[in-house]
Design a protein around this motif. Structure first.
Motif, PDB file in Angstrom:
ATOM      1  N   ASP A 204       0.836  -1.210   0.000  1.00  0.00           N
ATOM      2  CA  ASP A 204       0.000   0.000   0.000  1.00  0.00           C
ATOM      3  C   ASP A 204       0.870   1.259   0.000  1.00  0.00           C
ATOM      4  OD1 ASP A 204      -2.188  -1.666   0.110  1.00  0.00           O
ATOM      5  OD2 ASP A 204      -2.503  -1.433   2.274  1.00  0.00           O
ATOM      6  N   GLY A 205       1.958   1.233   0.779  1.00  0.00           N
ATOM      7  CA  GLY A 205       2.832   2.402   0.861  1.00  0.00           C
ATOM      8  C   GLY A 205       3.477   2.725  -0.472  1.00  0.00           C
ATOM      9  N   ILE A 206       3.897   1.706  -1.182  1.00  0.00           N
ATOM     10  CA  ILE A 206       4.526   1.929  -2.486  1.00  0.00           C
ATOM     11  C   ILE A 206       3.505   2.481  -3.484  1.00  0.00           C
ATOM     12  CG2 ILE A 206       5.519   0.716  -4.479  1.00  0.00           C
ATOM     13  CD1 ILE A 206       7.059  -0.986  -2.411  1.00  0.00           C
ATOM     14  N   ALA A 207       2.277   1.985  -3.409  1.00  0.00           N
ATOM     15  CA  ALA A 207       1.224   2.506  -4.284  1.00  0.00           C
ATOM     16  C   ALA A 207       0.994   3.998  -4.019  1.00  0.00           C
ATOM     17  CB  ALA A 207      -0.065   1.718  -4.081  1.00  0.00           C
ATOM     18  N   GLU A 208       1.000   4.395  -2.741  1.00  0.00           N
ATOM     19  CA  GLU A 208       0.813   5.802  -2.389  1.00  0.00           C
ATOM     20  C   GLU A 208       1.983   6.659  -2.852  1.00  0.00           C
ATOM     21  OE1 GLU A 208       0.118   6.127   1.768  1.00  0.00           O
ATOM     22  OE2 GLU A 208      -1.781   5.047   1.733  1.00  0.00           O
ATOM     23  N   LEU A 209       3.190   6.150  -2.663  1.00  0.00           N
ATOM     24  CA  LEU A 209       4.373   6.897  -3.102  1.00  0.00           C
ATOM     25  C   LEU A 209       4.356   7.111  -4.614  1.00  0.00           C
ATOM     26  CD1 LEU A 209       7.048   5.097  -0.907  1.00  0.00           C
ATOM     27  CD2 LEU A 209       6.467   7.529  -0.757  1.00  0.00           C
ATOM     28  N   ARG A 210       4.002   6.063  -5.344  1.00  0.00           N
ATOM     29  CA  ARG A 210       3.949   6.176  -6.802  1.00  0.00           C
ATOM     30  C   ARG A 210       2.854   7.140  -7.239  1.00  0.00           C
ATOM     31  NH1 ARG A 210       4.908  -0.301  -8.084  1.00  0.00           N
ATOM     32  NH2 ARG A 210       7.169  -0.153  -8.421  1.00  0.00           N
ATOM     33  N   ALA A 211       1.716   7.117  -6.552  1.00  0.00           N
ATOM     34  CA  ALA A 211       0.626   8.033  -6.892  1.00  0.00           C
ATOM     35  C   ALA A 211       1.032   9.482  -6.664  1.00  0.00           C
ATOM     36  CB  ALA A 211      -0.619   7.696  -6.070  1.00  0.00           C
ATOM     37  N   ALA A 212       1.878   9.709  -5.648  1.00  0.00           N
ATOM     38  CA  ALA A 212       2.362  11.056  -5.356  1.00  0.00           C
ATOM     39  C   ALA A 212       3.588  11.420  -6.185  1.00  0.00           C
ATOM     40  CB  ALA A 212       2.697  11.172  -3.870  1.00  0.00           C
ATOM     41  N   GLN A 213       3.999  10.496  -7.075  1.00  0.00           N
ATOM     42  CA  GLN A 213       5.159  10.704  -7.961  1.00  0.00           C
ATOM     43  C   GLN A 213       6.452  10.910  -7.166  1.00  0.00           C
ATOM     44  OE1 GLN A 213       3.850  13.931 -10.536  1.00  0.00           O
ATOM     45  NE2 GLN A 213       2.951  12.477 -11.974  1.00  0.00           N
ATOM     46  N   LEU A 214       6.547  10.177  -6.052  1.00  0.00           N
ATOM     47  CA  LEU A 214       7.774  10.195  -5.268  1.00  0.00           C
ATOM     48  C   LEU A 214       8.618   8.983  -5.663  1.00  0.00           C
ATOM     49  CD1 LEU A 214       6.152  11.208  -1.887  1.00  0.00           C
ATOM     50  CD2 LEU A 214       7.914  12.534  -3.078  1.00  0.00           C
ATOM     51  N   PRO A 215       9.926   9.128  -5.797  1.00  0.00           N
ATOM     52  CA  PRO A 215      10.775   8.058  -6.335  1.00  0.00           C
ATOM     53  C   PRO A 215      10.982   6.908  -5.348  1.00  0.00           C
ATOM     54  CG  PRO A 215      12.110   9.951  -5.717  1.00  0.00           C
ATOM     55  CD  PRO A 215      10.699  10.362  -5.519  1.00  0.00           C
ATOM     56  N   VAL A 216      10.537   5.731  -5.726  1.00  0.00           N
ATOM     57  CA  VAL A 216      10.676   4.544  -4.888  1.00  0.00           C
ATOM     58  C   VAL A 216      12.007   3.870  -5.206  1.00  0.00           C
ATOM     59  CG1 VAL A 216       9.653   2.346  -4.209  1.00  0.00           C
ATOM     60  CG2 VAL A 216       8.173   4.265  -4.870  1.00  0.00           C
TER      61      VAL A 216
END
Length: 331
Positions: A204-216
């Motif tokens: 879930d956290g990675i999905a949120e980071l990607r939605a916010a366009q933050l680099p995983v």
């Protein structure tokens, strides 16, 4: 290569330990790494067996291998705000007076987004800082960040301060922070265990980071326990083959001289608890394999750190750093 490494994870997954080991790994080629914490828990000081960190950058370790250095900083929101007020408004003693009056604590309480701008801003300033020769002061900055459930909001400071300040120094500071956080200079790594809740929170956290366009960046699977049973033993335990286990135990006890005399019946007494433990082990393996499958589906670099049976100490921290380096996390 990323220069700002943000480490997050569900509580209890060992994110602070992984952040510290990552800092050591990144410094192992002779570079300088700054390890920062933003939650005020002094977890870094405990790991490196040193006194509580002040609001200043202090060398706390020499990295294995190349002799690089690890510095640490505990970022305090109030002190960061005083720095900010001095930098932009030249308040000096007036800023200190505001602290005494409790105004700074009040400001960061009613405007949590401002607090996050100050904390992330201090880390981003360290990433951009250069010496007189134009070289970066730190090759890497590693942030021991808030848990997964809050990491996207913590990093997405531009949205957090949008309603607080649409123009002026605070707005400009948030913009400067976001330019670093959303650039290739930054990588957000999540730490997890091979358990249902941490794995789901990671997904879930990675999905949120990607939605916010933050680099995983990658996923670090921490505290991996060894697989004690081979596939054949797992099959036997899973089928509950009590007779086979009993026969194997009798044979083993006889080979050790414990098969007769006052030890008669020992094999029978051990069968049920051993079968129960084996069944529990197979269930855990099945759960871990399912977790690995979910993590693999994220399409991210994955690193594994084994569970240290003797507990975590400074030697264990260096061992984790070497393992991260071996797996290529610093490349």
């Amino acid at each position: 290569m990323s220069r700002l490494h943000v480490v997050s994870g569900k509580g209890g997954t060992g994110k602070t330990t992984v952040a510290a080991a990552l800092a050591l790994a990144l410094a192992s080629e002779g570079g300088r790494t700054l390890l920062v914490e933003v939650e005020g828990r002094q977890g870094i000081a405990q790991l490196f067996e040193t006194e509580a960190l002040p609001y200043e950058e202090r060398r706390i370790a020499v990295a294995p291998g190349g002799g690089g250095e690890v510095f640490a900083l505990a970022i305090d929101a109030e002190r960061a705000l005083l720095d900010y007020l001095q930098m932009f408004y030249k308040l000096g003693s007036a800023g200190r007076a505001l602290k005494k009056l409790g105004a700074i604590d009040f400001a960061t309480t009613i405007a949590p987004g401002l607090r996050d701008v100050l904390l992330t801003g201090k880390a981003c300033e360290a990433v951009r800082r250069k010496d007189r020769a134009g070289r970066f002061v730190y090759d890497h900055v590693v942030m021991d960040a808030p848990p997964t459930g809050r990491i996207t909001r913590f990093l997405n400071v531009n949205d957090e301060v949008a309603g607080l300040a649409r123009i002026g120094p605070i707005h400009n500071q948030a913009q400067a922070v976001m330019r670093v956080l959303k650039s290739p200079e930054t990588a957000v790594h999540l730490v997890t265990l091979l358990e249902e809740m941490p794995v789901q929170e990671t997904v879930d956290g990675i999905a949120e980071l990607r939605a916010a366009q933050l680099p995983v960046g990658g996923v670090v699977i921490n505290m991996v326990r060894p697989e004690i049973l081979d596939e054949a033993a797992v099959e036997v335990a899973g089928n509950g083959a009590r007779a086979e286990v009993a026969e194997t135990l009798r044979y083993a006890l006889e080979r050790t001289g414990l098969g007769g005399g006052r030890h008669t019946g020992l094999a029978e007494a051990l069968v049920d608890p051993l079968v129960a433990q084996a069944r529990e082990h197979t269930e855990r393996l099945a759960l871990e394999r399912s977790g690995r499958t979910e993590i693999a589906g994220l399409g991210l670099p994955t690193y594994e750190l084994e569970l240290l049976g003797d507990g975590m100490d400074l030697a264990g921290l260096y061992r984790m750093a070497r393992e991260l380096r071996k797996q290529g996390v610093a490349r």
